[in-house]
Motif scaffolding. Structure first.
Motif, PDB file in Angstrom:
ATOM      1  N   UNK B 196       0.858  -1.183   0.000  1.00 40.46           N
ATOM      2  CA  UNK B 196       0.000   0.000   0.000  1.00 40.46           C
ATOM      3  C   UNK B 196       0.892   1.230   0.000  1.00 40.46           C
ATOM      4  N   UNK B 197       0.420   2.299  -0.624  1.00 36.00           N
ATOM      5  CA  UNK B 197       1.139   3.573  -0.458  1.00 36.00           C
ATOM      6  C   UNK B 197       0.739   4.181   0.892  1.00 36.00           C
ATOM      7  N   UNK B 198       1.546   5.131   1.360  1.00 35.77           N
ATOM      8  CA  UNK B 198       1.186   5.836   2.597  1.00 35.77           C
ATOM      9  C   UNK B 198      -0.194   6.479   2.476  1.00 35.77           C
ATOM     10  N   UNK B 199      -0.477   7.061   1.277  1.00 34.49           N
ATOM     11  CA  UNK B 199      -1.741   7.756   1.095  1.00 34.49           C
ATOM     12  C   UNK B 199      -2.924   6.820   1.236  1.00 34.49           C
ATOM     13  N   UNK B 200      -2.800   5.643   0.619  1.00 34.60           N
ATOM     14  CA  UNK B 200      -3.890   4.678   0.743  1.00 34.60           C
ATOM     15  C   UNK B 200      -4.075   4.258   2.197  1.00 34.60           C
ATOM     16  N   UNK B 201      -2.943   3.990   2.858  1.00 36.55           N
ATOM     17  CA  UNK B 201      -3.023   3.563   4.250  1.00 36.55           C
ATOM     18  C   UNK B 201      -3.606   4.685   5.111  1.00 36.55           C
ATOM     19  N   UNK B 202      -3.230   5.924   4.795  1.00 34.59           N
ATOM     20  CA  UNK B 202      -3.787   7.064   5.537  1.00 34.59           C
ATOM     21  C   UNK B 202      -5.298   7.112   5.399  1.00 34.59           C
ATOM     22  N   UNK B 203      -5.776   6.957   4.183  1.00 35.48           N
ATOM     23  CA  UNK B 203      -7.222   7.002   3.958  1.00 35.48           C
ATOM     24  C   UNK B 203      -7.901   5.855   4.681  1.00 35.48           C
ATOM     25  N   UNK B 204      -7.287   4.674   4.624  1.00 34.67           N
ATOM     26  CA  UNK B 204      -7.885   3.526   5.300  1.00 34.67           C
ATOM     27  C   UNK B 204      -7.897   3.744   6.807  1.00 34.67           C
ATOM     28  N   UNK B 205      -6.779   4.230   7.359  1.00 34.08           N
ATOM     29  CA  UNK B 205      -6.700   4.445   8.811  1.00 34.08           C
ATOM     30  C   UNK B 205      -7.699   5.514   9.232  1.00 34.08           C
ATOM     31  N   UNK B 206      -7.799   6.565   8.414  1.00 38.25           N
ATOM     32  CA  UNK B 206      -8.738   7.637   8.744  1.00 38.25           C
ATOM     33  C   UNK B 206     -10.175   7.184   8.593  1.00 38.25           C
ATOM     34  N   UNK B 207     -10.390   6.117   7.839  1.00 38.78           N
ATOM     35  CA  UNK B 207     -11.751   5.654   7.561  1.00 38.78           C
ATOM     36  C   UNK B 207     -12.188   4.531   8.484  1.00 38.78           C
ATOM     37  N   UNK B 208     -11.390   4.250   9.516  1.00 35.53           N
ATOM     38  CA  UNK B 208     -11.843   3.274  10.492  1.00 35.53           C
ATOM     39  C   UNK B 208     -10.962   2.053  10.629  1.00 35.53           C
ATOM     40  N   UNK B 218       1.056   8.926   9.170  1.00 32.63           N
ATOM     41  CA  UNK B 218       1.480  10.287   8.815  1.00 32.63           C
ATOM     42  C   UNK B 218       2.968  10.484   9.084  1.00 32.63           C
ATOM     43  N   UNK B 219       3.390  10.013  10.248  1.00 35.83           N
ATOM     44  CA  UNK B 219       4.801  10.127  10.634  1.00 35.83           C
ATOM     45  C   UNK B 219       5.678   9.341   9.656  1.00 35.83           C
ATOM     46  N   UNK B 220       5.210   8.139   9.312  1.00 41.59           N
ATOM     47  CA  UNK B 220       5.952   7.291   8.389  1.00 41.59           C
ATOM     48  C   UNK B 220       6.095   7.930   7.019  1.00 41.59           C
ATOM     49  N   UNK B 221       5.015   8.558   6.548  1.00 41.16           N
ATOM     50  CA  UNK B 221       5.078   9.208   5.241  1.00 41.16           C
ATOM     51  C   UNK B 221       6.044  10.389   5.270  1.00 41.16           C
ATOM     52  N   UNK B 222       5.956  11.176   6.332  1.00 39.40           N
ATOM     53  CA  UNK B 222       6.799  12.373   6.414  1.00 39.40           C
ATOM     54  C   UNK B 222       8.276  12.003   6.371  1.00 39.40           C
ATOM     55  N   UNK B 223       8.641  10.905   7.072  1.00 30.86           N
ATOM     56  CA  UNK B 223      10.054  10.547   7.171  1.00 30.86           C
ATOM     57  C   UNK B 223      10.430   9.355   6.286  1.00 30.86           C
ATOM     58  N   UNK B 224       9.479   8.885   5.468  1.00 29.04           N
ATOM     59  CA  UNK B 224       9.786   7.784   4.551  1.00 29.04           C
ATOM     60  C   UNK B 224      10.168   6.485   5.243  1.00 29.04           C
ATOM     61  N   UNK B 225       9.484   6.158   6.340  1.00 22.31           N
ATOM     62  CA  UNK B 225       9.768   4.909   7.065  1.00 22.31           C
ATOM     63  C   UNK B 225       8.906   3.783   6.493  1.00 22.31           C
ATOM     64  N   UNK B 226       9.511   2.747   5.919  1.00 23.83           N
ATOM     65  CA  UNK B 226       8.708   1.617   5.447  1.00 23.83           C
ATOM     66  C   UNK B 226       8.072   0.907   6.646  1.00 23.83           C
ATOM     67  N   UNK B 227       6.761   0.686   6.583  1.00 17.04           N
ATOM     68  CA  UNK B 227       6.040   0.070   7.698  1.00 17.04           C
ATOM     69  C   UNK B 227       5.506  -1.285   7.254  1.00 17.04           C
ATOM     70  N   UNK B 228       5.872  -2.321   7.982  1.00 15.60           N
ATOM     71  CA  UNK B 228       5.439  -3.678   7.644  1.00 15.60           C
ATOM     72  C   UNK B 228       4.419  -4.129   8.685  1.00 15.60           C
TER      73      UNK B 228
END
Lengths: 434, 434
Positions: B196-208, B218-228
């Motif tokens: 998933x891209x950060x944006x998709x994950x952001x929308x999903x997280x924001x959507x419940x 958000x933090x991961x996107x800002x600093x480019x941290x790959x999240x598994x």
């Protein structure tokens, strides 16, 4: 207006209702115009529960991690207590040992306080607020890691904070009214003592009285902190521990300022202790240096020994027996250490006895009254109780008996010295034993 | 060899046995040659139990004290975990948020991380040891007081520590295998998403989607941290959140370095949320500035509003209705705040509805596919489900339905977009809902 440090133990804050009750008491002390600092232990059995959790994870937890774990207990009680006080309309803030400036050495699990820098506490008091401090914990500044002070550490925290702030008094609250001439559960006629010197309290604490931790009394004596041992369930005056042995030269001198005027009874009280065991090293070659070697080994094993008896060497064998008492829990490691040097020392065997009890008679006038020991031994003889070991200090005589004779011994001695409550002599006890 | 930050939630360390299981996993990662930092939440329901204790003491705990109280939870879990790892022969040390250098602002209860200075963590790694860090907490350096980050704070701690250490990956462990195209409890045919891209994950997280906290993404996107996002019960690969929307221009571009090669499905998945409520301000005079004034009042009450709908004003009355959704828990304080300005705004009445559900369709290609919303609305119509509110973003369409229609809506939409597992389209979900 006074600066008062109050210490509440785990049983005083065992649940939310108790926390609210204690909060009320603190708010009253504050509203009476005092500056109030409160030292609090972990709620009820929290510390034991955390130790149990650790034991479920590993038999040998690293001590640094164990200290971090255990300090969670006071973190919970101190913040809840601060909330409860705020809820009564009195401003209160809680502080960890580190935030309160309790600086210790690096000995995790039983750290010693090396300094108290209570800048944040002072600042809180200056703002008219109550400061709540976590007992039992400090910070090793070299590593910036949390440390714990060992059992009884909260009493020590309270006295150290009181010393650091030059408080007028350090009040130690528990569920009993003060220090008694004997454990009321064993001697129903035991009476509450009004005043004790630090030395008497030290001897009582060292002899099994659990009401006040030995280290706290030592700290109080060193810095001259008056310690008031009292009940959190009443407003009655408890036992004031203050003044030193020298103050007893004129027992009728009036009280002046904070210096306590201490009564000078011949006998203060009877303490008892069931937590020790006895090790006997049988058949030790009676040559110079053997006792020293044995106690070197015992010390290296980490045991705090109490009484020592060495028999006269039997002339025909050239062998002697050496017995000593130590906390029961130190028994296994000490036996193992001694076993390891049997070939070197060439003793015959080891005996371990955990069925002993210790009775201690404490009083300031004891040394100058040679009749005291005679009356003690006579009382035990009349009660048919055998004495296994004896040790004395300037203001204490201790004897070891069978554990199952201990209660009877305490009663007999308490009575023989006229300490029973309708005989009107000023006296003292301590200690809950086990 | 990589530098890996692992985060374990409360359910992964709910008891001693779970702590030991997680410790084994950490020791394996270390023995595989990685530098390992672990962020851990409080055990099981500890945080709720502490909140309950506080509620028993006072209805309005001072937030500073509440934060001190809550941080006891991670103190317990982190030290137990360090013990358990040491017990496996791998050296590990635990650190509070303060010791780990997690610096926050002074907003107790929902502090934001302003900096991470992980000097002690780096030093611990340099010594070949595992560092355990308490999640959910930091320090307000101005006052030297502990702060908490709010719910989901441990995810944020993990990503922030990973960013501060330039870690290769931040692994978020839970009891599910990754991010799914829908909640498998509602849609049994839902499938795990690989990337998933950060944006998709952001929308999903924001959507419940509760699997990963919004702030952490958000933090991961800002600093480019790959999240598994993966399961602590298996070694299977979970969902990798990495790369940004721009990467999708060429969906067939190969992976390079840490930059994720993200598949470009038209639709990623269906999220749902039952935690919101709807407030309707009825009969608002349709004059300029009224909506602004209403949302000023709502913001001052501290509510995070989500969707807003303003009806077209009925011509004959000059009045309009304004509805918005917000977290259910913010309802009472927001209603009270609005009530307080009724005389000023001169609206007619307030309505509160906590029986709503929100469905969100998320996907990177959504904006350029106008057919998407038509297919969404058609699927809901065919299922007989009424739409109450609609909002859209570049990669998301959300609709509000009755709460009791939500499960059916999720199933219908999941199916309408060919996301069911034997239809072979790459897709995504999130979220456990309530």
């Amino acid at each position: 207006m006074a600066l008062v440090v109050q210490k509440y133990g785990g049983s005083s804050v065992a649940d939310a209702a108790s926390v609210k009750r204690v909060a009320k008491r603190i708010a009253e002390a504050k509203r009476a115009g005092n500056d109030v600092v409160v030292v609090v232990s972990a709620m009820g059995d929290t510390t034991d529960e955390l130790l149990d959790l650790a034991a479920q994870v590993t038999p040998l937890p690293p001590q640094r991690e164990l200290d971090i774990l255990l300090t969670a207990g006071e973190r919970i009680s101190m913040s809840l207590l601060a909330m409860a006080i705020n809820n009564l309309g009195v401003k209160a803030k809680s502080f960890t040992g580190q935030q309160a400036g309790v600086i210790t050495d690096a000995v995790y699990g039983k750290a010693r306080i090396v300094d108290v820098v209570p800048a944040r506490i002072r600042e809180t008091l200056d703002r008219g607020q109550v400061a709540i401090v976590a007992g039992f914990q400090g910070v090793n500044v070299a590593s910036n890691d949390v440390t714990t002070l060992g059992r009884g550490g909260s009493d020590t925290t309270a006295v150290a904070i009181a010393a650091g702030l030059s408080a007028d008094v350090c009040e130690i609250y528990s569920d009993v009214d003060g220090v008694f001439t004997a454990d009321p559960r064993i001697v129903p006629s035991a009476r509450k003592i009004d005043r004790l010197t630090y030395e008497e309290m030290l001897e009582l604490a060292a002899s099994g009285a659990k009401i006040l931790a030995l280290r706290a009394v030592e700290y109080g004596r060193r810095y001259g902190v008056p310690i008031h041992v009292r009940s959190s369930f009443s407003n009655a005056t408890g036992t004031m521990v203050a003044g030193t042995y020298g103050d007893l030269i004129d027992p009728n001198a009036p009280a002046h300022g904070q210096e306590a005027d201490v009564e000078a009874p011949i006998i203060s009280g009877v303490a008892h202790d069931r937590s020790e065991a006895k090790i006997t090293v049988v058949g030790v070659p009676d040559v110079p240096g053997m006792a020293a070697r044995i106690f070197e080994v015992v010390a290296a094993a980490g045991a705090n020994i109490d009484m020592i008896v060495q028999n006269v060497s039997a002339a025909h064998t050239g062998l002697t027996d050496i017995s000593f008492t130590l906390p029961e829990g130190d028994g296994p490691s000490t036996l193992a250490a001694l076993k390891g040097v049997q070939a070197e020392i060439r003793y015959e065997s080891l005996q371990f006895d955990d069925q002993i009890g210790k009775l201690s008679l404490v009083g300031a006038g004891m040394k100058t009254n040679p009749g005291v020991s005679a009356r003690l031994f006579g009382a035990l003889r009349d009660a048919g109780i055998n004495i296994e070991m004896i040790s004395t200090s300037e203001i204490r005589i201790s004897v070891v008996t069978r554990a199952d004779s201990l209660d009877e011994a305490v009663k007999a001695v308490h009575s023989a010295f006229g300490l029973d409550s309708n005989e009107g002599e000023a006296v003292v006890y301590a200690g809950t034993g086990r």
